[in-house]
Design an enzyme around this catalytic site. Structure first.
Site, PDB file in Angstrom:
ATOM      1  N   LYS A  13       0.911  -1.110   0.060  1.00 18.21           N
ATOM      2  CA  LYS A  13      -0.026   0.106   0.183  1.00 18.21           C
ATOM      3  C   LYS A  13       0.854   1.192  -0.168  1.00 18.21           C
ATOM      4  O   LYS A  13       0.643   2.119  -0.829  1.00 18.21           O
ATOM      5  CB  LYS A  13      -0.972   0.018   1.353  1.00 18.21           C
ATOM      6  N   ARG A  88      -9.358   0.902   8.733  1.00 16.12           N
ATOM      7  CA  ARG A  88      -8.719  -0.592   9.110  1.00 16.12           C
ATOM      8  C   ARG A  88      -9.871  -1.314   9.954  1.00 16.12           C
ATOM      9  O   ARG A  88      -9.612  -2.384  10.210  1.00 16.12           O
ATOM     10  CB  ARG A  88      -7.484  -0.327  10.039  1.00 16.12           C
ATOM     11  N   ARG A 127      11.849  -5.830   4.580  1.00 18.71           N
ATOM     12  CA  ARG A 127      11.734  -4.376   4.211  1.00 18.71           C
ATOM     13  C   ARG A 127      12.670  -3.489   5.152  1.00 18.71           C
ATOM     14  O   ARG A 127      12.478  -3.558   6.247  1.00 18.71           O
ATOM     15  CB  ARG A 127      10.472  -4.285   4.317  1.00 18.71           C
ATOM     16  N   ARG A 161      11.711  -0.644  10.374  1.00 21.77           N
ATOM     17  CA  ARG A 161      10.725  -0.287  11.356  1.00 21.77           C
ATOM     18  C   ARG A 161      10.822  -1.205  12.530  1.00 21.77           C
ATOM     19  O   ARG A 161      10.950  -2.648  12.145  1.00 21.77           O
ATOM     20  CB  ARG A 161       9.363  -0.381  10.689  1.00 21.77           C
ATOM     21  N   ARG A 172       0.155  -8.507  13.137  1.00 22.33           N
ATOM     22  CA  ARG A 172      -0.410  -7.519  12.325  1.00 22.33           C
ATOM     23  C   ARG A 172      -1.431  -8.405  11.292  1.00 22.33           C
ATOM     24  O   ARG A 172      -2.508  -7.668  10.891  1.00 22.33           O
ATOM     25  CB  ARG A 172       0.472  -6.903  11.618  1.00 22.33           C
TER      26      ARG A 172
HETATM   27  P1  ADP Z   1       1.135  -1.812   7.674  1.00 21.61           P
HETATM   28  O1  ADP Z   1       0.231  -1.686   6.818  1.00 21.61           O
HETATM   29  O2  ADP Z   1       2.646  -2.527   7.061  1.00 21.61           O
HETATM   30  O3  ADP Z   1       0.728  -2.946   8.733  1.00 21.61           O
HETATM   31  P2  ADP Z   1       1.130   0.678   9.019  1.00 21.61           P
HETATM   32  O4  ADP Z   1       2.232   1.404   8.728  1.00 21.61           O
HETATM   33  O5  ADP Z   1       0.006   1.122   8.016  1.00 21.61           O
HETATM   34  O6  ADP Z   1       1.806  -0.699   8.493  1.00 21.61           O
HETATM   35  O7  ADP Z   1       0.584   0.617  10.241  1.00 21.61           O
HETATM   36  C1  ADP Z   1       1.540   0.374  11.378  1.00 21.61           C
HETATM   37  C2  ADP Z   1       0.893   0.282  12.620  1.00 21.61           C
HETATM   38  O8  ADP Z   1       0.248   1.391  13.121  1.00 21.61           O
HETATM   39  C3  ADP Z   1      -0.204  -0.913  12.842  1.00 21.61           C
HETATM   40  O9  ADP Z   1       0.290  -2.194  13.117  1.00 21.61           O
HETATM   41  C4  ADP Z   1      -1.147  -0.183  13.727  1.00 21.61           C
HETATM   42  O10 ADP Z   1      -0.783  -0.567  15.127  1.00 21.61           O
HETATM   43  C5  ADP Z   1      -0.987   1.250  13.432  1.00 21.61           C
HETATM   44  N1  ADP Z   1      -2.307   1.878  12.864  1.00 21.61           N
HETATM   45  C6  ADP Z   1      -2.117   2.336  11.524  1.00 21.61           C
HETATM   46  N2  ADP Z   1      -3.185   2.733  10.959  1.00 21.61           N
HETATM   47  C7  ADP Z   1      -4.225   2.322  11.801  1.00 21.61           C
HETATM   48  C8  ADP Z   1      -5.496   2.440  11.844  1.00 21.61           C
HETATM   49  N3  ADP Z   1      -6.188   3.019  10.690  1.00 21.61           N
HETATM   50  N4  ADP Z   1      -6.260   1.864  12.866  1.00 21.61           N
HETATM   51  C9  ADP Z   1      -5.526   1.353  14.056  1.00 21.61           C
HETATM   52  N5  ADP Z   1      -4.225   1.322  14.001  1.00 21.61           N
HETATM   53  C10 ADP Z   1      -3.425   1.694  12.972  1.00 21.61           C
END
Ligand code: ADP
Ligand code: ZN
Length: 216
Positions: A13, A88, A127, A161, A172
């Site tokens: 994404k 999400r 990554r 990360r 996750r």
């Molecule tokens: P990825 O899509 O690779 O899991 P992100 O960078 O989008 O990584 O998100 C990293 C972390 O941030 C998630 O595992 C979660 O803890 C938090 N997070 C991000 N966006 C949301 C969201 N919309 N709702 C709840 N938690 C979120």
């Protein structure tokens, strides 16, 4: 153009949002990036989110919804945005509908990036990204042209990360299947869902998303 990118962690994404926002002059709204910034800055939100993110769980809806609401009302979003990592949960999706409606906007499409589960773990464990501009790379699939140097901005500070490790990835993924995957049905029912093949090369996935945008 207002687009949501939907897909499990590691689907690409962020990579795609980067490519398409640059090409189209859209704004990239990544809640993951916003939360990581809050953690780095040591804000109240950051303190609340930090441990949850490290464990791979989801940050509470009211926190992320508040962040997105603030960001979406900024003037640079008027020409269109790509949401990456939000919504999400079904709650977040409903909140987004309300936010957009209140601003007289709507989503043009939701692009679901489909990837086989088996490759997600490998993608995430390999990554890393640029600390300065956020460009993302991978040990085997997407190396920078010059090793150790960011293709986009020339920085040599490439970092991993904290939540990109094999153990956290499983949490996750679990959060994705439990909380986020119902959004596929939600957006299908609203006739917004378009699927793209996230197993294809990065440029091919971009073309497919471009096609989604062109047809929405
Ligand atoms: P990825 O899509 O690779 O899991 P992100 O960078 O989008 O990584 O998100 C990293 C972390 O941030 C998630 O595992 C979660 O803890 C938090 N997070 C991000 N966006 C949301 C969201 N919309 N709702 C709840 N938690 C979120
Ligand atoms: Zn960079």
């Amino acid at each position: 153009m207002n687009l949501v990118l939907l897909g499990p962690p590691g689907a690409g994404k962020g990579t795609q949002a980067e490519v398409i926002t640059q090409k189209r002059g859209l704004v990239q709204l990544s809640t993951g990036d916003m939360l990581r910034e809050a953690v780095k800055a040591g804000t109240v939100i950051g303190e609340e989110a930090s441990a949850i993110m490290k464990s791979g769980g989801l940050v509470p809806d009211e926190i992320v919804i508040k962040i997105v609401a603030e960001r979406l009302s900024a003037s640079d979003c008027a020409n269109g945005f790509i949401l990456d990592g939000f919504p999400r949960t079904l709650n977040q999706a409903a909140a987004l509908d309300n936010l957009l409606q209140a601003q007289g906007k709507q989503l043009d499409a939701v692009a679901e990036i489909k990837v086989d589960d088996a490759v997600l773990i490998d993608r995430i464990s390999g990554r890393y990204m640029c600390a300065d501009c956020g460009a993302s790379f991978h040990d085997t699939n997407h190396k920078p042209k010059v090793p150790g140097v960011c293709d986009r901005c020339g920085s040599t500070e490439l970092i991993r990360r904290k939540d990109d490790n094999a153990e956290t990835v499983r949490n996750r993924l679990m959060a994705y299947y439990r909380e986020t995957s119902p959004l596929i049905g939600y957006y299908f029912a609203k006739d917004k869902l378009r699927s793209v093949d996230g197993m294809a090369p990065i440029s091919e996935v971009s073309s497919q998303i471009e096609a989604v945008l062109a047809n929405s």
